[in-house]
Design a protein around this motif. Structure first.
Motif, PDB file in Angstrom:
ATOM      1  N   ARG A 193      -2.794  -3.535  -6.307  1.00  0.00           N
ATOM      2  CA  ARG A 193      -2.803  -2.073  -6.432  1.00  0.00           C
ATOM      3  C   ARG A 193      -1.391  -1.557  -6.746  1.00  0.00           C
ATOM      4  N   ARG A 194      -0.383  -2.176  -6.099  1.00  0.00           N
ATOM      5  CA  ARG A 194       1.003  -1.768  -6.356  1.00  0.00           C
ATOM      6  C   ARG A 194       1.389  -2.054  -7.817  1.00  0.00           C
ATOM      7  N   GLU A 195       0.972  -3.244  -8.311  1.00  0.00           N
ATOM      8  CA  GLU A 195       1.286  -3.588  -9.710  1.00  0.00           C
ATOM      9  C   GLU A 195       0.608  -2.621 -10.668  1.00  0.00           C
TER      10      GLU A 195
ATOM     11  N   SER B 151      -0.258   0.453 -10.062  1.00  0.00           N
ATOM     12  CA  SER B 151       0.371   1.781  -9.978  1.00  0.00           C
ATOM     13  C   SER B 151       1.671   1.799 -10.793  1.00  0.00           C
ATOM     14  N   ARG B 152       2.332   0.652 -10.926  1.00  0.00           N
ATOM     15  CA  ARG B 152       3.554   0.541 -11.718  1.00  0.00           C
ATOM     16  C   ARG B 152       3.233   0.734 -13.218  1.00  0.00           C
ATOM     17  N   ARG B 153       2.069   0.172 -13.633  1.00  0.00           N
ATOM     18  CA  ARG B 153       1.706   0.207 -15.059  1.00  0.00           C
ATOM     19  C   ARG B 153       1.142   1.556 -15.494  1.00  0.00           C
ATOM     20  N   LYS B 154       0.491   2.278 -14.553  1.00  0.00           N
ATOM     21  CA  LYS B 154      -0.192   3.536 -14.920  1.00  0.00           C
ATOM     22  C   LYS B 154       0.780   4.591 -15.420  1.00  0.00           C
TER      23      LYS B 154
ATOM     24  N   ASP C 289       0.833  -1.212   0.000  1.00  0.00           N
ATOM     25  CA  ASP C 289       0.000   0.000   0.000  1.00  0.00           C
ATOM     26  C   ASP C 289       0.866   1.259   0.000  1.00  0.00           C
ATOM     27  N   MET C 290       1.925   1.248   0.835  1.00  0.00           N
ATOM     28  CA  MET C 290       2.802   2.420   0.933  1.00  0.00           C
ATOM     29  C   MET C 290       3.527   2.655  -0.391  1.00  0.00           C
ATOM     30  N   GLN C 291       3.986   1.555  -1.033  1.00  0.00           N
ATOM     31  CA  GLN C 291       4.710   1.696  -2.296  1.00  0.00           C
ATOM     32  C   GLN C 291       3.781   2.210  -3.392  1.00  0.00           C
TER      33      GLN C 291
END
Lengths: 244, 46
Positions: B39-41, B43-46, A225-227
């Motif tokens: 969600r982290r993955e 955010s990497r792609r956006k 979540d933080m990342q």
């Protein structure tokens, strides 16, 4: 301990450890409880209700163990400023609260047939209830600090101060008159017959492994979540710069 | 006067609450982790 200060290295180890901890914990704890239900004879005084021991004692151990973990992590955060300490403390809070609640519920269920009452306001039960409220306070405080993006030092101080309650719970049955029995297992000694002691030890080990697995799972969730949050914020700032 | 309580009902209730509570805790933690890592993955792609 500082070797794990790097989140990337920690995540590599956590990813490798999570599934074995959860699977072995589930097998050992559920197996030991099944052993306690089917293979252990009834107790001379408590009869069949003695089998509640195999869920009540591990829950009590982990309720207190969870807060001890919060206190140790809080100390590491305040003294050594370990970057993962606050995350570990936050991750231990919900499972600690869950096992404290389970300890209170199973103790209450056990109290009815053995003491004739669901609840008494004695030292052990009251200090355990105080521990549950401390968990609620810690969860509310640490989540609101994380949401606002503020330092977790206040939560760490709360975690350390709250640890005063742990020795009070432990000694409550010695200091005050109580319906609760005195400690059956002390340092290196046990007054429990091996027929009850072995499934109890295995159940405690199993639930402890599960607890470890749940804490790692929750730490991974908080870190992810933080990342994600940091990445989205960085991209939003870059987009703002382009517009200007 | 001694109450005639079925001790096994109390045993099943205590064990049931613990096992269900533990499973809910494990499942909710795993779901939260999956959601956060997804969600982290993203955010990497956006």
């Amino acid at each position: 301990m500082h070797g794990f200060a790097n989140p990337a290295r920690f995540l590599r180890i956590a990813k490798w450890l999570t599934a074995p901890l959860l699977v072995s914990g589930l097998l050992l704890s559920f197996g030991a409880v099944a052993w306690g239900l089917t293979q252990v004879p009834p107790d001379r005084l408590m009869g069949d209700t003695v089998r509640i021991l195999f869920v009540h004692v591990p829950a009590a151990w982990l309720g207190m163990g969870g807060w001890s973990a919060i206190a140790i992590a809080s100390l590491m955060e305040l003294v050594w400023r370990h970057p993962l300490a606050a995350i570990a403390a936050r991750a231990a809070a919900v499972p600690g609260a869950a096992f404290t609640a389970l300890c209170l519920i199973t103790g209450s269920i056990w109290g009815r047939p053995t003491w004739g009452t669901w609840w008494v306001w004695d030292g052990r039960l009251t200090s355990m209830l105080v521990l549950l409220f401390l968990y609620f306070g810690y969860i509310a405080l640490s989540s609101s600090l994380a949401r606002e993006g503020q330092s977790s030092r206040i939560a760490a101080i709360f975690g350390l101060v709250g640890a005063i309650n742990i020795p009070i719970i432990n000694r409550s049955v010695v200091w005050w008159n109580s319906l609760h029995q005195p400690p059956s297992i002390t340092m290196g000694e046990s007054s429990i017959d091996p027929v009850f002691l072995w499934p109890l030890l295995i159940a405690t080990l199993g639930f402890s492994l599960l607890f470890g697995g749940v804490v790692l799972t929750r730490m991974r969730a908080i870190l992810a979540d933080m990342q994600a949050e940091a990445r989205l914020r960085r991209k939003a700032l870059q987009a703002e710069d382009i517009v200007r | 006067m001694r109450e005639a309580l079925d001790q096994w009902l109390f045993v099943y209730a205590a064990v049931g609450v613990t096992l269900v509570g533990t499973l809910v805790l494990v499942a909710s933690s795993l779901l939260a982790m999956r959601r956060a890592e997804k969600r982290r993955e993203e955010s990497r792609r956006k």
